[in-house]
Design an enzyme around this catalytic site. Structure first.
Site, short mmCIF file in Angstrom:
data_model
loop_
_atom_site.label_atom_id
_atom_site.label_comp_id
_atom_site.label_asym_id
_atom_site.label_seq_id
_atom_site.Cartn_x
_atom_site.Cartn_y
_atom_site.Cartn_z
N ILE A 122 49.15 140.12 67.62
CA ILE A 122 48.70 140.50 68.97
C ILE A 122 49.76 141.32 69.69
CG2 ILE A 122 47.09 138.57 69.19
CD1 ILE A 122 49.18 137.02 70.74
N SER A 176 53.84 139.95 63.92
CA SER A 176 53.73 138.94 62.86
C SER A 176 53.31 139.55 61.53
CB SER A 176 52.73 137.85 63.27
OG SER A 176 51.44 138.38 63.49
N SER A 221 53.77 129.92 69.75
CA SER A 221 54.97 130.43 69.08
C SER A 221 55.17 129.75 67.72
CB SER A 221 56.20 130.23 69.97
OG SER A 221 56.06 130.93 71.18
N ARG A 222 54.08 129.62 66.99
CA ARG A 222 54.11 128.87 65.73
C ARG A 222 53.91 129.74 64.50
NH1 ARG A 222 48.96 128.30 63.84
NH2 ARG A 222 49.48 126.53 62.51
N THR A 274 55.47 132.57 63.06
CA THR A 274 56.59 132.79 62.14
C THR A 274 56.92 131.51 61.40
OG1 THR A 274 57.53 134.60 63.44
CG2 THR A 274 59.04 133.40 62.00
N ALA A 277 63.63 129.67 60.02
CA ALA A 277 63.17 130.26 61.28
C ALA A 277 62.36 129.28 62.12
CB ALA A 277 62.34 131.51 61.01
N GLY A 292 60.00 129.46 66.15
CA GLY A 292 59.38 130.39 67.09
C GLY A 292 60.18 130.57 68.36
N GLU A 338 57.44 132.65 73.14
CA GLU A 338 57.17 132.04 74.44
C GLU A 338 58.42 131.47 75.10
OE1 GLU A 338 53.00 130.07 74.75
OE2 GLU A 338 53.77 129.65 72.74
#
Length: 770
Positions: free
Chosen positions: A479, A483, A521-522, A524, A723, A725, A728
């Protein structure tokens, strides 16, 4: 590593900058029909009658529907909404009647010939008033609704969720505290204002198969919602999201898609389309919920906070299917990124007759931290301690305990704070070049965990092609956050092939594998881990075949630049092109077949917290920590605030793509500045007064400050390459850091957002008159 950790160019970059990327509104199909919607002029009213005979007689009008046609309620966490109003309207602008016609113009003009008779009901337009026993009920039938078991509506009231957190004995701790400080804060509604407004197309073919194109963040969630609302089998319903022009949470659920389904069913082979105008987007897409916050803090002379008591009252608007989870997330994060022994929190999501509240970047964290981080500065001043020092004393460190009782193993907060303080030169006073302007510096910390179900799943598929290239299939939606590029990098790293040799496909419930949602923010972390697993699956298949081909154990083999290579004898290798379709022997026989890697992931050992206390050993996946230092300049004559410099430092676990990550951080700063200084959805008696960019200001290039972006890398054990997130969380500290900087410059404390020039100037005048 070769690809992870480098600034690989965006895989969608060329298409975006040339305008060739196709969004839903760009899709042109034959025999298209168009929908327009008649909306309520009242915030709260009974629908007594609807007459659309005149409208239906207009040439070109195909059909007209009302909510009585499909009365089944739906919703993600709380099933409280219909796509068209049933029985009554609950906010000004709610969809009541939908017209389907052969052109947008005809559909729109037909709305004028629809007569709706209402009985106006008392409206509730303040969340605190909505909690009073004598308040009008927005949803009198709340007790009959269905909801997920982790939420706690209070039937017979306007409270759609009451989340409680009870750690330790706050009451006793307050009695022994050297100081008790209490403050109130208010955060208004704001809009997401993505570049692309909501758009959807629905088409049913001759044998009853439904296809929906939607500008949505979460195709599988939309599919599930539409399936349940219209009793459509999942195997007969396809949702595609070809590209999304910004979301920030506004496109996380369903909004307009359900209005199209009845028309598509009635007119097979005719695609049916509805696109929101910008005014629709302001009034009828999700808004960020308003918040009334009260924070009470007990602290000792040495700066140690021993107790905190919070009351959060969220203005969830007319429907709270998503808002209930924001109240929950705010509740379990209510102590902020601090190790506090006693925490007592009540977080309420409340129905009002305002526009529908929903997810917005930060998912409640930006709102509560506006209070938490200002309150901390106020506490520090009252006890005579430095604002940085009080954060060092109380900030979360490895081995600390969160408000939910979880022992933290990874916490880079102190590293982030130290870097932010150093880079902003917090202790060096900066002088303005103008005698009518003053400068100040502020600091704020923040944290956020992915707010999602404990079993939120991701999956990925990788198919190797005969020429050594690959297709990566996921349903994580790009979006704007990049990603698609990061997923490609993860696959490239594991398979040791160039990212240019991997084509990613997303957003098609018939063709790409399951993804819970692109929120929180999940992506990645969770989708990235699924890609990691899929690539490893493909790699293991290649190694299995290569050990037969080369005659060496697979433990002595590795992938390197498109080959399976011996670790011991580098000249012994086989190209993956020879194995992509399986292994062929000299006699012409073969084994295995095409290499297709499968990956699936659910975060391990995340469990529900106790329903009464909110306590639990591991109720969230992880916490992302960070800090920001901000310098402002305030014009004492006008109240105008100029942001001069922002330092943003976050513990991201692993920097996957520096350029993309910096872009995310910079975008978060820009959005944080917007909500802090300018943005407010102005509401009066339930009416949006500023539903356009004429009166709703967002930041421009002229408002952008110098930005310094830094990262800390404490790996997340279960994340791909460590990694976690950050998209946000990076916005969370901005508003309070600005507020703290304004106080440092002027001595005025503003507890209400936005911090407009008018508010600042009035506060300066009031201070000077004291």
């Amino acid at each position: 590593m070769k690809f992870v950790g480098t600034s690989v160019k965006r895989v969608d970059g060329v298409k975006k900058v040339t305008g060739s990327l196709k969004y839903v509104d760009d899709i042109k199909l034959s025999k298209m029909l168009y929908v327009a919607v008649k909306r309520s002029p009242h915030p709260h009213a009974k629908i007594l009658s609807i007459n659309f005979e005149k409208a239906l007689a207009i040439k070109g009008v195909k059909d007209i529907i009302t909510g009585d046609l499909f009365t089944k309620r739906g919703g993600l966490y709380l099933e409280d909404k219909n796509f068209l109003a049933v029985g009554k309207v609950r906010y000004r602008g709610e969809a009541v009647v939908a017209v389907c016609a052969i052109s947008e113009e005809i559909a729109q003009s037909a709305l004028e010939f629809i007569d709706i008779e209402y009985e106006v009901l008392p409206a509730v337009t303040n969340a605190k008033d909505a909690m009073k026993p004598d308040s009008p009920l927005v949803h009198p039938d709340l007790g009959e609704y269905k909801w997920a078991p982790v939420f706690f509506p209070v039937p017979g009231t306007n409270i759609s969720n009451h989340y409680t957190l009870r750690k330790g004995d706050a009451k006793k701790a307050f009695e022994t505290a050297d100081f008790v400080v209490e403050n109130d804060f208010y955060v208004p509604h704001v809009q997401h204002v993505p570049i692309e407004t909501h758009t959807a197309i629905a088409q049913m073919d001759a044998d009853g198969f439904m296809t929906v194109w939607a500008s949505c963040q979460s195709p599988y969630a939309v599919r599930q919602a539409l399936s349940e609302a219209f009793d459509l089998p999942l195997n007969r319903l396809r949702v595609l999201s070809p590209a999304v022009g910004g979301g920030f949470g506004s496109k996380a659920g369903t909004t307009l898609e359900g209005i199209l389904i009845p028309f598509a069913k009635k007119f097979p082979d005719h695609p049916v389309k509805l696109t929101y105008s910008r005014q629709d987007e302001f009034e009828n897409a999700y808004v960020r919920q308003g918040l009334h916050a009260r924070i009470k803090t007990g602290v000792n002379k040495d700066g140690k906070i021993i107790a905190v008591e919070n009351e959060f009252i969220w203005d969830g608007g007319a429907y709270n299917e998503y808002g209930v989870n924001i109240a929950k997330a705010a509740g379990y994060a209510s102590a902020g990124p601090y190790d506090i022994e006693n925490v007592y929190t009540d977080s309420y999501c409340v129905y009002t007759n305002h526009p529908v509240g929903g997810p917005y970047r930060g998912f409640g964290m930006s709102e509560i931290h506006f209070g938490i981080e200002q309150n901390l500065d106020m506490v520090a001043e009252q006890i005579g301690i430095d604002p940085v020092e009080i954060r060092r004393i109380n900030g979360m460190k490895p081995g600390g305990v969160t408000g939910t009782g979880e022992v933290v193993e990874v916490a880079g907060l102190m590293e982030c704070l130290d870097i932010a303080v150093e880079e902003i030169k917090f202790y060096e006073k900066s002088e303005s070049t103008s005698p009518t302007k003053v400068r100040g510096k502020g600091i704020a910390c923040g944290w956020k965990a992915p707010s999602m179900p404990t079993n939120a799943a991701s999956s990925a598929i990788i198919k190797l092609n005969e020429d050594g290239t690959a297709h990566l299939l996921v349903s994580a939606q790009d979006i704007g956050q990049g990603s698609d590029t990061v997923m490609t990098q993860i696959a490239a790293e594991v398979l040791s092939i160039s990212p240019e040799k991997i084509t990613i496909r997303t957003g098609d419930t018939d063709q790409t594998p399951y993804e819970w949602q692109t929120v929180a923010s999940r992506i990645t972390y969770s989708a990235g881990r699924a890609v990691f697993e899929a690539a490893n699956d493909a790699m293991n298949q290649l190694l299995e075949l290569a050990q037969i081909k080369i005659g060496l154990s697979k433990r002595d083999l590795e992938l390197r630049d498109g080959y399976v290579v011996s670790k011991i004898y580098p000249d012994r290798k086989v190209a993956i092109t020879e194995l992509a379709l399986g292994l062929t022997f000299e006699d012409g026989s073969g084994i295995h077949g095409p290499i297709i890697g499968r990956g699936a992931f659910i975060p391990p050992n995340v469990r529900n917290a106790d329903k009464k206390t909110g306590l639990g050993e591991h109720p969230v996946v992880f916490w992302t920590y960070g800090a920001q230092g901000i310098e402002v300049e305030v014009d004492l004559e006008t109240g105008a605030v100029k942001i001069l410099k922002v330092v943003s430092v976050f513990d991201v676990g692993k920097v996957m793509n520096p350029q993309l990550l910096e872009g995310q951080m910079e975008g978060a700063i820009a959005q944080g500045i917007g909500t802090a200084l300018f943005e407010e959805l102005m509401l009066k008696d339930g009416k949006v007064l500023n539903p356009s960019f004429v009166d709703y200001k967002i930041p421009t290039a002229d408002d952008m400050p110098e930005m310094v972006i830094k990262f800390v890398e404490n790996p997340e054990d279960t994340g791909p390459f460590g990694a976690r997130g950050v998209a946000e969380p990076a916005m969370v500290p901005t508003a309070p850091a600005i507020a703290n900087a304004i106080y440092a410059a002027t001595g005025i404390r503003l507890n209400t957002m936005p911090l407009t020039a008018e508010r600042v100037l009035n506060a300066i005048k009031a201070k000077n008159n004291d």
